[in-house]
Design an enzyme around this catalytic site. Structure first.
Site, PDB file in Angstrom:
ATOM      1  N   HIS A  11      -8.886   4.141   2.971  1.00 51.33           N
ATOM      2  CA  HIS A  11      -9.080   4.942   4.220  1.00 51.33           C
ATOM      3  C   HIS A  11     -10.756   5.102   4.407  1.00 51.33           C
ATOM      4  O   HIS A  11     -11.034   5.519   5.824  1.00 51.33           O
ATOM      5  CB  HIS A  11      -8.674   6.398   4.177  1.00 51.33           C
ATOM      6  CG  HIS A  11      -7.044   6.422   4.327  1.00 51.33           C
ATOM      7  ND1 HIS A  11      -6.212   5.586   3.275  1.00 51.33           N
ATOM      8  CD2 HIS A  11      -6.216   7.203   5.156  1.00 51.33           C
ATOM      9  CE1 HIS A  11      -5.048   5.671   3.810  1.00 51.33           C
ATOM     10  NE2 HIS A  11      -4.782   6.561   4.723  1.00 51.33           N
TER      11      HIS A  11
ATOM     12  N   CYS B 233      -3.806  -1.154  -2.341  1.00 55.91           N
ATOM     13  CA  CYS B 233      -3.935   0.390  -2.711  1.00 55.91           C
ATOM     14  C   CYS B 233      -4.997   0.337  -3.790  1.00 55.91           C
ATOM     15  O   CYS B 233      -4.384  -0.248  -4.805  1.00 55.91           O
ATOM     16  CB  CYS B 233      -2.588   0.931  -2.728  1.00 55.91           C
ATOM     17  SG  CYS B 233      -2.891   2.655  -3.201  1.00 55.91           S
TER      18      CYS B 233
ATOM     19  N   ASP C 216       0.799  -1.189  -0.160  1.00 52.14           N
ATOM     20  CA  ASP C 216       0.078   0.087   0.024  1.00 52.14           C
ATOM     21  C   ASP C 216       0.971   1.403  -0.118  1.00 52.14           C
ATOM     22  O   ASP C 216       2.123   1.255   0.239  1.00 52.14           O
ATOM     23  CB  ASP C 216      -0.990   0.070   1.162  1.00 52.14           C
ATOM     24  CG  ASP C 216      -1.878   1.302   1.375  1.00 52.14           C
ATOM     25  OD1 ASP C 216      -2.538   1.374   0.280  1.00 52.14           O
ATOM     26  OD2 ASP C 216      -1.724   1.932   2.169  1.00 52.14           O
ATOM     27  N   SER C 217       0.302   2.465  -0.291  1.00 54.87           N
ATOM     28  CA  SER C 217       1.083   3.637  -0.384  1.00 54.87           C
ATOM     29  C   SER C 217       1.237   3.785   1.114  1.00 54.87           C
ATOM     30  O   SER C 217       2.384   4.585   1.192  1.00 54.87           O
ATOM     31  CB  SER C 217       0.189   4.814  -0.786  1.00 54.87           C
ATOM     32  OG  SER C 217      -0.913   4.792  -0.213  1.00 54.87           O
TER      33      SER C 217
ATOM     34  N   CYS D 123     -11.215   3.211  -1.664  1.00 58.56           N
ATOM     35  CA  CYS D 123     -10.200   3.941  -1.102  1.00 58.56           C
ATOM     36  C   CYS D 123      -9.896   3.099   0.394  1.00 58.56           C
ATOM     37  O   CYS D 123     -11.014   3.165   0.950  1.00 58.56           O
ATOM     38  CB  CYS D 123     -10.347   5.312  -0.920  1.00 58.56           C
ATOM     39  SG  CYS D 123      -8.783   6.177  -0.008  1.00 58.56           S
TER      40      CYS D 123
ATOM     41  N   GLU E  68      -6.121  10.402   8.331  1.00 59.84           N
ATOM     42  CA  GLU E  68      -4.531  10.416   9.009  1.00 59.84           C
ATOM     43  C   GLU E  68      -4.432  11.401  10.090  1.00 59.84           C
ATOM     44  O   GLU E  68      -3.565  11.207  10.842  1.00 59.84           O
ATOM     45  CB  GLU E  68      -3.608  10.426   7.781  1.00 59.84           C
ATOM     46  CG  GLU E  68      -3.668   9.256   7.053  1.00 59.84           C
ATOM     47  CD  GLU E  68      -2.563   8.947   6.084  1.00 59.84           C
ATOM     48  OE1 GLU E  68      -1.401   9.658   6.275  1.00 59.84           O
ATOM     49  OE2 GLU E  68      -2.653   7.791   5.538  1.00 59.84           O
TER      50      GLU E  68
HETATM   51  N1  DGL Z   1      -4.293   3.777  -0.287  1.00 62.22           N
HETATM   52  C1  DGL Z   1      -4.724   4.769  -1.044  1.00 62.22           C
HETATM   53  C2  DGL Z   1      -5.837   4.186  -1.937  1.00 62.22           C
HETATM   54  O1  DGL Z   1      -6.503   3.269  -1.554  1.00 62.22           O
HETATM   55  C3  DGL Z   1      -5.343   5.997  -0.432  1.00 62.22           C
HETATM   56  C4  DGL Z   1      -4.030   6.868   0.251  1.00 62.22           C
HETATM   57  C5  DGL Z   1      -3.169   7.496  -0.803  1.00 62.22           C
HETATM   58  O2  DGL Z   1      -3.671   8.299  -1.651  1.00 62.22           O
HETATM   59  O3  DGL Z   1      -1.989   7.250  -0.802  1.00 62.22           O
HETATM   60  O4  DGL Z   1      -6.281   4.639  -2.836  1.00 62.22           O
END
Ligand code: DGL
Length: 276
Positions: free
Chosen positions: A189, A69, A6-7, A187, A155
């Site tokens: 989050h 992600c 993930d990012s 997403c 966050e």
């Molecule tokens: N993990 C990213 C997603 O699911 C969200 C956070 C980011 O933008 O890095 O798209």
């Protein structure tokens, strides 16, 4: 070993359900915190980051990689599968994303084929969910909305504040006019705002919670692919890598995962040599 990429912290909301559903496997999580968020990044940049991560996770012994992600799944999954698994054909390794499990769940749930998708700007602009939804149901009506402010709000622990609910209401205002029956939270989050999404969209809209859906899909996938399953080690090990600060990852990651994280290690993906 199963690699989860993930990012940053968000993929831990997916890993949490893998650990519930498939606790017996070894997991290696990699959060690219130093270069997060990915949500507004270009495809070229995301390809570079994706290649570095996948090469690193394969090198570390992962045989199955889940791109948790949505932004990376939307923009680079196909490229990574093509480069690392098809030319030449590799059958003992796999790279999967999070789009198909959510799309399949939406198609199954949707009564009238009126489906909404919310996500980061890069996810929404990629059209990745639209493409897959249309493949599975002809005549599907899709309405989309990028919600770029939600990731920083989560966050910063602001998702329970009235300001966050107000912003969410504003984002969903347009979508509500489409008479949707199903909403995909594309997403990592957004599950933090799950109850607010449900409340604002109203009782006629089924909001899909990504974690359980992706975990159920992985479980089903492994039952159908014994050749991949047999490559996975089963000692219940968990290792966490971050390109950012391991201490910060440990603190914040524990909140995303719901319990205390151990064994967080730093990694520098810029040192990974990309094969041609
Ligand atoms: N993990 C990213 C997603 O699911 C969200 C956070 C980011 O933008 O890095 O798209």
């Amino acid at each position: 070993m199963i690699g989860v990429f993930d990012s940053g912290y968000g993929g831990l909301t997916i890993l949490k359900d893998f650990l519930k559903e498939l606790p017996e496997y070894d997991y290696m999580y990699l959060g690219d915190n130093a270069r997060a968020p990915y949500g507004n990044r270009s495809t070229e940049t995301l390809i570079e980051f994706g290649e570095q991560t996948v090469e690193y996770l394969f090198e570390q012994g992962c045989t199955l990689i889940i791109i948790a992600c949505n932004t990376a799944s939307s923009n680079v999954l196909r490229h990574l599968q093509e480069k690392y698994l098809r030319k030449p054909k590799v059958t003992s390794r796999k790279i999967l994303g999070v789009i198909m499990p959510q799309v399949e769940a939406a198609i199954k749930l949707s009564r009238d084929g009126r489906i909404g998708v919310v996500g980061t700007r890069s996810t929404i602009e990629s059209g990745s969910f639209d493409i897959e939804l249309k493949k599975l149901r002809t005549g599907v009506k899709i309405a989309k909305q990028a919600c770029p402010l939600l990731v920083p709000l989560v966050e910063e622990h602001w998702h329970d504040k009235p300001e966050a609910k107000m912003i969410l209401k504003k984002y969903l205002h347009g979508l509500k006019t489409y008479n949707l029956d199903t909403l995909i939270l594309a997403c990592t989050h957004y599950p933090f705002l799950y109850n607010d999404f449900c409340r604002i969209m109203g009782k006629n809209v089924d909001v899909i919670n990504p974690g359980p859906v992706v975990a159920a899909s992985l479980k089903d996938y492994l039952s159908r692919h014994p050749e991949i399953k047999k490559e996975l080690t089963k000692k219940g090990g968990r290792i966490y890598f971050t390109t950012g600060d391991p201490e910060k990852f440990q603190a914040m990651g524990s909140e995303f995962l719901g319990y205390q994280l151990k064994d967080v290690r730093p990694v520098d993906l810029n040192k990974v040599k990309i094969s041609s």
